[in-house]
Design a protein around this motif. Structure first.
Motif, mmCIF file in Angstrom:
data_model
loop_
_atom_site.group_PDB
_atom_site.id
_atom_site.type_symbol
_atom_site.label_atom_id
_atom_site.label_comp_id
_atom_site.label_asym_id
_atom_site.label_seq_id
_atom_site.Cartn_x
_atom_site.Cartn_y
_atom_site.Cartn_z
ATOM 1 N N PHE A 40 37.098 34.954 40.074
ATOM 2 C CA PHE A 40 36.583 34.001 39.326
ATOM 3 C C PHE A 40 36.757 34.845 37.901
ATOM 4 C CE2 PHE A 40 34.480 33.257 43.279
ATOM 5 C CZ PHE A 40 34.694 31.853 43.462
ATOM 6 N N THR A 41 36.865 33.730 36.758
ATOM 7 C CA THR A 41 36.755 34.224 35.599
ATOM 8 C C THR A 41 35.277 33.846 34.894
ATOM 9 O OG1 THR A 41 39.075 34.275 35.147
ATOM 10 C CG2 THR A 41 37.793 34.141 33.197
ATOM 11 N N VAL A 67 33.737 43.940 39.187
ATOM 12 C CA VAL A 67 34.377 43.464 38.131
ATOM 13 C C VAL A 67 35.764 44.018 38.155
ATOM 14 C CG1 VAL A 67 34.587 43.512 35.466
ATOM 15 C CG2 VAL A 67 32.439 43.270 36.609
ATOM 16 N N LYS A 68 36.813 43.180 37.968
ATOM 17 C CA LYS A 68 38.033 43.772 37.976
ATOM 18 C C LYS A 68 38.653 44.042 36.627
ATOM 19 C CE LYS A 68 39.413 44.053 41.418
ATOM 20 N NZ LYS A 68 39.248 45.127 42.674
ATOM 21 N N GLU A 69 38.490 43.160 35.778
ATOM 22 C CA GLU A 69 39.108 43.236 34.178
ATOM 23 C C GLU A 69 38.273 42.661 33.290
ATOM 24 O OE1 GLU A 69 43.216 42.163 32.132
ATOM 25 O OE2 GLU A 69 42.930 41.522 34.078
ATOM 26 N N ILE A 70 38.241 43.085 32.044
ATOM 27 C CA ILE A 70 37.678 42.433 30.816
ATOM 28 C C ILE A 70 38.555 42.507 29.625
ATOM 29 C CG2 ILE A 70 35.775 42.529 29.247
ATOM 30 C CD1 ILE A 70 34.090 44.457 31.211
ATOM 31 N N ASP A 83 36.942 38.939 34.437
ATOM 32 C CA ASP A 83 37.541 38.598 35.830
ATOM 33 C C ASP A 83 36.767 39.238 37.045
ATOM 34 O OD1 ASP A 83 39.412 37.026 34.750
ATOM 35 O OD2 ASP A 83 40.948 38.448 34.895
ATOM 36 N N ILE A 84 36.288 38.699 37.929
ATOM 37 C CA ILE A 84 35.290 39.108 39.088
ATOM 38 C C ILE A 84 35.953 39.061 40.438
ATOM 39 C CG2 ILE A 84 33.554 39.252 37.806
ATOM 40 C CD1 ILE A 84 32.446 36.887 39.339
ATOM 41 N N GLN A 130 43.889 31.767 35.438
ATOM 42 C CA GLN A 130 44.215 31.845 36.559
ATOM 43 C C GLN A 130 43.288 31.584 37.668
ATOM 44 O OE1 GLN A 130 45.847 36.064 37.331
ATOM 45 N NE2 GLN A 130 46.558 35.592 39.364
ATOM 46 N N TYR A 131 42.107 31.795 37.473
ATOM 47 C CA TYR A 131 41.021 31.918 38.392
ATOM 48 C C TYR A 131 40.097 30.528 38.205
ATOM 49 C CZ TYR A 131 42.675 36.399 39.540
ATOM 50 O OH TYR A 131 43.730 37.525 39.840
#
Length: 200
Positions: A40-41, A67-70, A83-84, A130-131
């Motif tokens: 999810f974003t 958390v995958k990306e900020i 992005d989580i 994307q999410y």
């Protein structure tokens, strides 16, 4: 001859085991061609200082993901996208809240998700993302600091007004003196009313 055959067998075994170990290591580092959780974003318009890639994501305090990306939205300077990835069994719905929470005395932040009972809708899907998208809320500390900031601004405004009035009086003190005299004069000119007498 038999001795050489044993050396060959041992060498072949060691080589096969080494290649197997390398292959297994590469497999561990890869994504195996599938995603382990749901992605999810989260949209934030408030500061997210303290959050980084790898920060914990929880669901009502229970470990749920990472958390995958900020990243910053290139078109909106106040919009931060996080992005989580969360476990597949976490009930993320349309109105799931994502809140920044301070972890105990360490002061570290993590992202906590919560979903109200009865919420069955699917998270919002936005063109270009994307999410699915969730909307984030600031931490309690941020809310407190924002309240203090507003109180400070109001106090500064009141102090500026008092300072302005003091400057006017210091430049023309007679204005205050004559103003008080006129006020007292008006009081003296008013007829004294007896108790129970109505003003005409």
């Amino acid at each position: 001859m038999e001795k050489n055959a044993n050396y060959f067998t041992i060498g072949l075994f060691v080589t096969v085991m080494f290649l197997a170990l390398v292959g297994f290591s590469i497999w561990l580092m890869g994504d195996h061609g599938q995603e382990e959780g749901n992605f999810f974003t989260v949209y934030f318009t408030d500061p997210v200082a303290g959050v980084a890639e790898g920060t914990d994501v929880t669901y009502r305090g229970m470990p749920a993901g990472k958390v995958k990306e900020i990243r910053l939205d290139p078109d909106k300077s106040d919009l931060i996208k996080i992005d989580i990835e969360v476990k597949k069994d976490i009930p993320v719905r349309a109105h799931t809240k994502a809140t920044l929470v301070v972890q105990g005395i360490t002061g570290l932040l993590h992202l906590d998700l919560s979903t109200e009972p009865g919420d069955r809708g699917e998270p919002e899907k936005i063109d270009g993302e994307q999410y699915p998208v969730l909307h984030g809320e600031p931490s309690q500390i941020s809310k407190i600091l924002d309240g203090i900031s507003r109180m400070t601004s109001a106090g500064a405004s009141a102090a500026a007004s008092v300072n302005k009035l003091a400057n006017q009086i210091s430049k023309n003190p007679s204005q205050l003196i004559f103003g008080l005299k006129d006020k007292n004069k008006n009081k003296k000119n008013q007829p004294e009313r007896k108790p129970g007498q109505q003003q005409q």
